[in-house]
Design a protein around this motif. Structure first.
Motif, PDB file in Angstrom:
ATOM      1  N   LEU A   1      42.930  53.187  44.643  1.00 58.18           N
ATOM      2  CA  LEU A   1      43.556  51.985  44.107  1.00 58.18           C
ATOM      3  C   LEU A   1      42.498  50.952  43.722  1.00 58.18           C
ATOM      4  O   LEU A   1      41.613  50.629  44.518  1.00 58.18           O
ATOM      5  CB  LEU A   1      44.497  51.383  45.151  1.00 58.18           C
ATOM      6  CG  LEU A   1      45.671  50.548  44.630  1.00 58.18           C
ATOM      7  CD1 LEU A   1      46.594  51.412  43.781  1.00 58.18           C
ATOM      8  CD2 LEU A   1      46.436  49.940  45.791  1.00 58.18           C
ATOM      9  N   ILE A   2      42.584  50.422  42.491  1.00 54.12           N
ATOM     10  CA  ILE A   2      41.621  49.409  42.053  1.00 54.12           C
ATOM     11  C   ILE A   2      42.289  48.084  41.722  1.00 54.12           C
ATOM     12  O   ILE A   2      41.616  47.056  41.615  1.00 54.12           O
ATOM     13  CB  ILE A   2      40.808  49.897  40.835  1.00 54.12           C
ATOM     14  CG1 ILE A   2      41.719  50.123  39.633  1.00 54.12           C
ATOM     15  CG2 ILE A   2      40.003  51.132  41.161  1.00 54.12           C
ATOM     16  CD1 ILE A   2      40.962  50.487  38.365  1.00 54.12           C
ATOM     17  N   PHE A   3      43.635  48.087  41.554  1.00 56.66           N
ATOM     18  CA  PHE A   3      44.360  46.863  41.216  1.00 56.66           C
ATOM     19  C   PHE A   3      45.631  46.808  42.051  1.00 56.66           C
ATOM     20  O   PHE A   3      46.404  47.765  42.094  1.00 56.66           O
ATOM     21  CB  PHE A   3      44.706  46.851  39.724  1.00 56.66           C
ATOM     22  CG  PHE A   3      45.564  45.693  39.297  1.00 56.66           C
ATOM     23  CD1 PHE A   3      44.990  44.495  38.918  1.00 56.66           C
ATOM     24  CD2 PHE A   3      46.951  45.804  39.289  1.00 56.66           C
ATOM     25  CE1 PHE A   3      45.792  43.417  38.526  1.00 56.66           C
ATOM     26  CE2 PHE A   3      47.749  44.742  38.897  1.00 56.66           C
ATOM     27  CZ  PHE A   3      47.166  43.536  38.521  1.00 56.66           C
ATOM     28  N   LEU A   4      45.851  45.656  42.711  1.00 51.83           N
ATOM     29  CA  LEU A   4      47.028  45.488  43.549  1.00 51.83           C
ATOM     30  C   LEU A   4      47.611  44.092  43.320  1.00 51.83           C
ATOM     31  O   LEU A   4      46.922  43.083  43.468  1.00 51.83           O
ATOM     32  CB  LEU A   4      46.669  45.661  45.023  1.00 51.83           C
ATOM     33  CG  LEU A   4      47.787  45.429  46.048  1.00 51.83           C
ATOM     34  CD1 LEU A   4      48.927  46.430  45.824  1.00 51.83           C
ATOM     35  CD2 LEU A   4      47.238  45.549  47.471  1.00 51.83           C
ATOM     36  N   ASN A   5      48.893  44.041  42.957  1.00 57.56           N
ATOM     37  CA  ASN A   5      49.587  42.775  42.717  1.00 57.56           C
ATOM     38  C   ASN A   5      50.724  42.632  43.719  1.00 57.56           C
ATOM     39  O   ASN A   5      51.716  43.361  43.673  1.00 57.56           O
ATOM     40  CB  ASN A   5      50.131  42.728  41.289  1.00 57.56           C
ATOM     41  CG  ASN A   5      50.630  41.341  40.902  1.00 57.56           C
ATOM     42  OD1 ASN A   5      50.945  40.519  41.763  1.00 57.56           O
ATOM     43  ND2 ASN A   5      50.700  41.086  39.600  1.00 57.56           N
ATOM     44  N   LEU A   6      50.574  41.635  44.649  1.00 57.02           N
ATOM     45  CA  LEU A   6      51.579  41.364  45.675  1.00 57.02           C
ATOM     46  C   LEU A   6      52.151  39.957  45.514  1.00 57.02           C
ATOM     47  O   LEU A   6      52.556  39.316  46.487  1.00 57.02           O
ATOM     48  CB  LEU A   6      50.964  41.536  47.072  1.00 57.02           C
ATOM     49  CG  LEU A   6      50.460  42.925  47.432  1.00 57.02           C
ATOM     50  CD1 LEU A   6      49.807  42.929  48.799  1.00 57.02           C
ATOM     51  CD2 LEU A   6      51.588  43.941  47.388  1.00 57.02           C
ATOM     52  N   SER A   7      52.187  39.457  44.300  1.00 59.45           N
ATOM     53  CA  SER A   7      52.670  38.095  44.038  1.00 59.45           C
ATOM     54  C   SER A   7      54.154  37.962  44.369  1.00 59.45           C
ATOM     55  O   SER A   7      54.936  38.916  44.208  1.00 59.45           O
ATOM     56  CB  SER A   7      52.447  37.734  42.566  1.00 59.45           C
ATOM     57  OG  SER A   7      51.077  37.815  42.234  1.00 59.45           O
ATOM     58  N   GLY A   8      54.541  36.747  44.830  1.00 53.66           N
ATOM     59  CA  GLY A   8      55.952  36.432  45.041  1.00 53.66           C
ATOM     60  C   GLY A   8      56.638  37.265  46.086  1.00 53.66           C
ATOM     61  O   GLY A   8      57.751  37.728  45.874  1.00 53.66           O
TER      62      GLY A   8
ATOM     63  N   HIS B   1      49.361  35.594  44.347  1.00 56.97           N
ATOM     64  CA  HIS B   1      49.971  34.399  43.758  1.00 56.97           C
ATOM     65  C   HIS B   1      51.404  34.182  44.286  1.00 56.97           C
ATOM     66  O   HIS B   1      52.147  35.139  44.532  1.00 56.97           O
ATOM     67  CB  HIS B   1      49.982  34.575  42.230  1.00 56.97           C
ATOM     68  CG  HIS B   1      50.823  33.568  41.499  1.00 56.97           C
ATOM     69  ND1 HIS B   1      50.411  32.279  41.290  1.00 56.97           N
ATOM     70  CD2 HIS B   1      52.066  33.677  40.952  1.00 56.97           C
ATOM     71  CE1 HIS B   1      51.343  31.620  40.627  1.00 56.97           C
ATOM     72  NE2 HIS B   1      52.366  32.448  40.409  1.00 56.97           N
ATOM     73  N   HIS B   2      51.755  32.895  44.495  1.00 57.52           N
ATOM     74  CA  HIS B   2      53.116  32.501  44.849  1.00 57.52           C
ATOM     75  C   HIS B   2      53.601  33.190  46.126  1.00 57.52           C
ATOM     76  O   HIS B   2      54.601  33.916  46.143  1.00 57.52           O
ATOM     77  CB  HIS B   2      54.069  32.803  43.685  1.00 57.52           C
ATOM     78  CG  HIS B   2      55.427  32.194  43.872  1.00 57.52           C
ATOM     79  ND1 HIS B   2      55.622  30.852  44.128  1.00 57.52           N
ATOM     80  CD2 HIS B   2      56.682  32.755  43.850  1.00 57.52           C
ATOM     81  CE1 HIS B   2      56.912  30.608  44.247  1.00 57.52           C
ATOM     82  NE2 HIS B   2      57.588  31.758  44.081  1.00 57.52           N
TER      83      HIS B   2
END
Length: 843
Positions: free
Chosen positions: A139-146, A173-174
């Motif tokens: 894994l190179i990109f992880l988005n856990l926003s909101g 974010h958020h």
């Protein structure tokens, strides 16, 4: 073509492709039936690279058991998929169900981008994902926003970064992160040099505190980028390490499924209308790389002029960063940092051009992101040529490194189609001869047709008994109880096992971990760039100049470098003769085309070529070649050109594609066996069948390689020339009559099965001497051209029975074949034996 998936009764279809499947809120009808949705997810994600399920609400309004079914099917697919690289699950209110997906992520080896925005996973979900990051190395990109994540969840994520070495971008974010959580996360980023982008905006951090933390964070991320760049540049200049490279050869008859197997291994869909073969021989090379755990293959894409250099430098740099090889300066923007980077970039002016180009590629394609894993890169070589040609060229390209896949149509072996077993045995023995340390995998195609266990076992037994000669060979891969791997290319059946065994055989041998210098890779890219603009070969002097640009000045090191490139199939280079040593072939197709122009085209010349030959006064030379198999040097020079003729003559000589012919000729002549006529015995010719006894060199324990008989004939002709009273020899395909003086005629012939050479002698007084002479010739030929792989037994055939030579001395009838019968003075001073130390041990 797009794939259409029925939506479970909604009356619409969801259109997808192999690269991307999208499903959003407008497709909610699909989720009304949870089982249908689960099955759809399971089948859709197989073979796809990207899967996007946004706001589909499969966790809203349904019963828990239905939701569990959908999530469990997706988790099951995450564990098994080898192709899915990007998964986006934004806005699905996953909540606690993310725990199931996080557990599956621990076993996933393909996913590189994961988005789980707006799913209310909270701290428990964040902790579960953090735990998976400790073991997930892709894994190179992880988005856990909101996701309502607070300090507790962020603490766990930060700690996981101490174990993870692949994640470069993280978005939080958020969420509900406070100052303490942000500071702890930043401390972890100081230790993990791989993270270069982190978003903590719109959290519960007061304005002044956020501005201060954000400023520090930006400095830290910039420091990480500088460390990566500095590590990359240092690796470009002086790095060295394991290359993690190997190669795979695919061999097989036309229409055996060889090319389809390559396409399948590459993850491409089967195309029944694809026609890859052509009459003209081609030598194709593909490049693949494996994932970090070596569980999947992917065809590599070339990135810029320094493809191999940048990939290798990125790998070395990441390995060094993982070991904490760099410490940050107190102030990343200080003058010292700029000076340090500048010194690295410009310290060696000879590398300026390559470093500037590498930096451009570093910035443009993110080499760190794409080339950070420790998987294996390997070249796959395929012959696209007809059967008559492939037998003539193979030994020029076979090397000891890598794995050889012998692909065959199981239907032909099962039905005992004429020539099918002989073809497999030929290639098996050829690889044993010319690549004795390489591993071999037999691959049976058309598994969709031949699928019963009984048929598979019958084919395996045939291979073992008739190809392997009932012997156990450790370098031949076994598939449980089978000696081959059955595959069904249209449906993908058996490809997973084939992937696994190829990677296993590659890693068993140490050559995949060869330590190389980055300077060698600089030189390789420069050579390949020369090939890409049309240079088929370079002189050793030009290669030496190129190498010196990168600090490679030792001739021994240059030779070692070229030998390694040869073993891995990038160039063709040999030091066995001076002519071969002086030239480095950058494009193997050049060699194939050049040899093809003589071996095949001379017998099928176009009118234009005939006119050109006649204009140069060489029409008689062509006729002589076609009638006698003897080619003049002038004809070869006309066909190949003055610059390359000596090199190509030595290539054909070393490959046993032709042989020196020197029987009292002022012109330089070469015997090309493929032009010899079939055996026709005239009224006055001597036939072995008429003789009471003859000597047999039996090679059936292994096999007799193509070219050995002709080389033996030419050695005998050279010896014949030293005796003044010898007459002109007669050579035909598989049969030759050679004079050792005016009275002694030696007739050599190859058996119909191609596994033995028989020798008949008219002067019985010299029979023992002839056996000793031919034995010596075979031994020298074996040592110099076949690496000692040739083995044989010697018999005397009499009255349709064969007697081992060592037992002949007890037979009065066969006394002439023993050394005790050599007449004194038979070897006179007029016979020049300087080329051979006669070995009498076999007679």
């Amino acid at each position: 073509m797009p794939r259409r998936c029925n939506n479970g009764g909604s009356g619409r279809e969801v259109i997808s492709s192999k690269r991307l499947f999208r499903m959003t809120s407008s497709d909610r009808g699909v989720w009304q039936d949870a089982k249908t949705a689960a099955d759809l997810l399971y089948h859709i994600s197989e073979g796809f690279q990207k899967l996007r399920l946004w706001n589909s609400s499969f966790t809203t309004g349904g019963e828990n058991e239905n939701v569990d079914l959908v999530v469990s099917k997706l988790a099951e697919r995450l564990k098994k998929t080898k192709t899915l690289e990007a998964l986006s699950l934004n806005g699905n209110n996953l909540g606690e169900h993310v725990l199931t997906l996080a557990k599956a992520l621990e076993k996933n080896t393909s996913l590189r981008f994961l988005e789980v925005r707006n799913n209310k996973i909270s701290d428990n979900g964040a902790k579960a994902i953090a735990n998976s990051l400790k073991t997930c190395n892709n894994l190179i990109f992880l988005n856990l926003s909101g996701n309502e994540i607070s300090n507790d969840g962020v603490f766990e994520i930060g700690q996981s970064l101490e174990y993870n070495s692949t994640l470069t971008k993280l978005s939080l974010h958020h969420n509900r992160i406070e100052k303490e959580g942000a500071l702890s996360l930043m401390r972890c980023i100081e230790k993990n040099k791989m993270v270069t982008a982190l978003d903590i905006s719109d959290n519960r951090i007061e304005g002044s505190n956020f501005a201060e933390i954000q400023a520090q964070l930006l400095l830290q991320l910039k420091a990480n980028k500088n460390s990566q760049k500095r590590s990359f540049l240092e690796a470009l200049k002086s790095g060295s390490g394991p290359w993690n490279r190997s190669k795979v050869f695919l061999i097989g008859e036309e229409a055996s499924g060889k090319s389809a197997t390559i396409q399948s291994l590459n993850g491409k869909s089967f195309d029944k209308d694809w026609e890859p073969y052509s009459y003209h021989p081609e030598y194709d090379r593909f490049e693949f790389e494996t994932s970090a755990d070596q569980s999947r293959w992917k065809q590599t894409r070339k990135h810029g002029r320094l493809h191999h250099t940048t990939r290798f430098a990125a790998k070395l740099a990441v390995d060094k960063l993982k070991c904490g090889g760099f410490q940050h300066e107190p102030e990343p923007d200080s003058e010292d940092m700029h000076t340090s980077l500048s010194a690295i970039e410009k310290s060696d002016t000879l590398l300026d051009a390559h470093i500037d180009s590498a930096l451009s590629e570093y910035e443009g394609v993110s080499v760190f992101r794409n080339h950070h894993n420790n998987g294996i890169t390997f070249s796959v070589f395929e012959y696209n040529e007809n059967r008559n040609l492939i037998h003539k060229f193979h030994r020029l390209f076979f090397t000891t490194f890598g794995t050889y896949l012998i692909v065959f149509d199981m239907q032909k072996v099962l039905q005992k189609v004429k020539g099918a077993i002989e073809y497999l045995k030929f290639w098996f023995e050829s690889i044993r001869f010319h690549a004795p340390e390489a591993s071999i995998v037999f691959v049976g195609t058309f598994h969709d047709i031949v699928n019963s266990r009984g048929d598979l076992e019958t084919i395996s037994e045939t291979l073992f008994c008739e190809v392997l000669s009932s012997q156990l060979f450790p370098f031949v891969a076994q598939n449980d109880c089978l000696w081959f791997y059955p595959v069904d290319n249209p449906n993908g059946l058996g490809l997973g096992d084939l992937h696994e065994v190829v990677l296993k055989t590659i890693t068993i041998y140490g050559h995949s971990r060869k330590i190389v210098s980055i300077r060698w890779l600089h030189c390789l890219d420069e050579l390949l760039n020369a090939a890409s603009i049309g240079a088929p070969c370079l002189t050793l002097r030009d290669v030496t100049k190129c190498a010196s640009m990168f600090g490679i000045n030792s001739l021994a090191e240059i030779s070692a470098m070229l030998n390694l490139f040869h073993e891995f199939g990038f160039v063709i280079y040999s030091t066995s003769t001076e002519a071969l040593r002086r030239l480095v072939v950058l494009n193997p197709q050049f060699l194939v085309d050049s040899l093809n122009r003589v071996i095949v085209d001379c017998a099928n010349m176009s009118q234009e070529a005939i006119d050109r030959i006649e204009k140069m006064g060489l029409k008689n030379d062509v006729e002589k070649l076609c009638q006698t198999g003897l080619a003049t040097y002038d004809l070869l020079e006309c066909i190949w050109g003055k610059d390359h003729v000596d090199y190509l003559v030595d290539v054909m000589r070393e490959g046993m594609l032709f042989h020196d012919w020197s029987f009292r000729n002022t012109d330089k002549l070469f015997l090309i066996p493929s032009f010899l006529q079939d055996k026709v015995i005239g009224e006055n010719e001597t036939c072995q069948d008429e003789w009471s006894s003859k000597c047999i060199f039996d090679f059936s324990d292994r096999f007799l390689p193509a070219g050995v008989f002709q080389r033996l004939v030419c050695l005998c002709v050279s010896y014949s020339e030293t005796i003044q009273s010898s007459k002109e020899p007669v050579c035909q395909k598989g049969w030759s009559k050679i004079y050792f003086g005016s009275m002694n005629v030696v007739v050599l012939s190859v058996s119909k099965d191609g596994n033995s050479i028989s020798v008949a002698v008219t002067d019985q007084r010299r029979a023992s001497f002839c056996v000793s002479l031919l034995t010596t010739m075979l031994r020298k030929l074996n040592e110099e051209s076949l690496s000692g792989s040739l083995s044989w037994k010697t018999f005397i055939e009499h009255s349709n029975s064969r007697i081992p030579l060592e037992k002949v001395r007890n037979s009065r009838e066969l006394k002439p074949w023993t050394k005790d019968n050599i007449t004194p003075g038979i070897i006179t001073s007029s016979i020049d034996l300087s080329g051979f130390d006669i070995d009498y041990s076999m007679s």
